[in-house]
Write a protein that holds these residues in place. Structure first.
Motif, PDB file in Angstrom:
ATOM      1  N   ASP A 115       0.809  -1.223   0.000  1.00 24.02           N
ATOM      2  CA  ASP A 115       0.000   0.000   0.000  1.00 24.02           C
ATOM      3  C   ASP A 115       0.840   1.269   0.000  1.00 24.02           C
ATOM      4  O   ASP A 115       2.037   1.268   0.303  1.00 24.02           O
ATOM      5  N   HIS A 116       0.161   2.379  -0.314  1.00 26.24           N
ATOM      6  CA  HIS A 116       0.826   3.668  -0.516  1.00 26.24           C
ATOM      7  C   HIS A 116       1.518   4.199   0.734  1.00 26.24           C
ATOM      8  O   HIS A 116       2.368   5.082   0.647  1.00 26.24           O
ATOM      9  N   PHE A 117       1.164   3.669   1.912  1.00 26.46           N
ATOM     10  CA  PHE A 117       1.794   4.182   3.135  1.00 26.46           C
ATOM     11  C   PHE A 117       3.196   3.606   3.356  1.00 26.46           C
ATOM     12  O   PHE A 117       3.866   3.956   4.329  1.00 26.46           O
ATOM     13  N   VAL A 118       3.655   2.722   2.474  1.00 27.80           N
ATOM     14  CA  VAL A 118       5.043   2.256   2.523  1.00 27.80           C
ATOM     15  C   VAL A 118       5.906   3.318   1.837  1.00 27.80           C
ATOM     16  O   VAL A 118       5.900   3.452   0.618  1.00 27.80           O
ATOM     17  N   LEU A 119       6.623   4.082   2.641  1.00 31.53           N
ATOM     18  CA  LEU A 119       7.394   5.234   2.153  1.00 31.53           C
ATOM     19  C   LEU A 119       8.856   5.068   2.556  1.00 31.53           C
ATOM     20  O   LEU A 119       9.239   5.369   3.696  1.00 31.53           O
TER      21      LEU A 119
END
Length: 322
Positions: A115-119
């Protein structure tokens, strides 16, 4: 001659009651007074997700589909700070083993898009730690399903934080803090708002990461780099470190007004134009279809390409590009 193999994302429009992403929120979990019973319920949901995942893999085999993106929501609340002692892999050993056995008998390329919250370029230690923890969960699932973990997790570069050049350098800095086992799972994708093909190539070439080219994202976000095929040789070269063939993403804009959103199906002319530019540059390419209609979009695209003289069908999802 180049072979192109199409895949789809996570869900089937044909199979009923087959979601691999059934979930339970932490709020719902907290309302159950018996913690052990709540965990058992979580495990039942996760086991159902894995059983549905196996159904999807069997569906793929039956339809000669060799490429599939697994849901990143197979295990609800895995990694949640209030459930750090939960031994979910032990509890789910049987359904994971069933998938492992099936894939050993019916090999196909499968991967994840966390998901996009993996930064990985975050300046905040807590966000980076949580991102690595999420990727560690994906790595554990890959191992549990017997899938070689090399280059199985597609990520975006991350946030720009008001300074794109600094954000790229932050990614390089953070990369050195990430365990090698996690690094080896990662592929990077150009995105549709911030990091262009050339931005992403900069990181991939510097750090030895394969680049997953997203054509739709490039059309939405290319800066001065409109001709993606000028950089195609560089994209291909990033895959020299991998044992897997090159992979790309393809989707069609929903509309001119809503250009970044994915359409239900894939424009076959877009695919044809792309394939004519890359034919002969690689022996085999895997193309992940990102469309709202999932496998139905793949089936429609295969039907659309059957009568196109630029393609020769091999099986349900594969073509020679002429």
């Amino acid at each position: 001659m180049t072979i192109i193999r199409f895949g789809y994302v996570a869900m089937s429009m044909e199979l009923e009651n087959c979601s691999p992403s059934q979930t339970m929120t932490f709020s719902q979990f907290s309302k159950l007074k018996d913690r052990d019973a709540a965990i058992r319920k979580l495990e039942r949901i996760a086991a159902s997700n894995l059983e549905n995942c196996l159904r999807l893999l069997k569906h793929n085999t039956a339809n000669e589909i060799h490429f599939f993106r697994l849901s990143s929501r197979l295990i609800p609340l895995a990694g949640h700070e209030e459930l750090l002692g939960w031994k979910y892999l032990k509890a789910l050993k049987e359904p994971l083993e069933n998938i492992k056995q099936y894939l050993s008998e019916h090999p196909m390329r499968v991967d994840f898009h966390p998901d996009h919250f993996v930064l990985l370029n975050s300046t905040k230690a807590e966000i980076l730690q949580n991102s690595v923890k999420t990727l560690s969960i994906h790595l554990a699932l890959l191992k549990g399903m017997g899938i070689p973990p090399e280059h199985r997790c597609v990520l975006h570069v991350g946030g720009a934080y008001d300074d794109k050049e600094k954000a790229l350098e932050q990614f390089i800095h953070n990369w050195s803090l990430i365990p090698t086992s996690i690094q080896n799972t990662v592929m990077l994708e150009n995105d549709d708002t911030t990091f262009t093909l050339n931005d992403t190539l900069y990181l991939c070439e510097k750090l030895g990461i394969p680049l997953v080219f997203d054509l739709h994202h490039h059309l939405a976000n290319h800066g001065d780099e409109e001709n993606w095929h000028d950089e195609w040789e560089r994209v291909v070269k990033t895959w020299e470190i991998s044992s897997l063939p090159i992979k790309i993403h393809i989707s069609s804009p929903r509309s001119e007004k809503d250009f970044r959103a994915h359409a239900d199906y894939i424009d076959p002319e877009m695919v044809d134009t792309f394939c004519q530019k890359i034919k002969g540059t690689v022996g085999e390419i895997y193309c992940m279809i990102e469309a709202k209609q999932k496998d139905a979009a793949l089936f429609q695209l295969a039907k659309d390409l059957q009568d196109n003289p630029h393609f020769e069908q091999i099986d349900g999802s594969s073509f020679y590009i002429r």
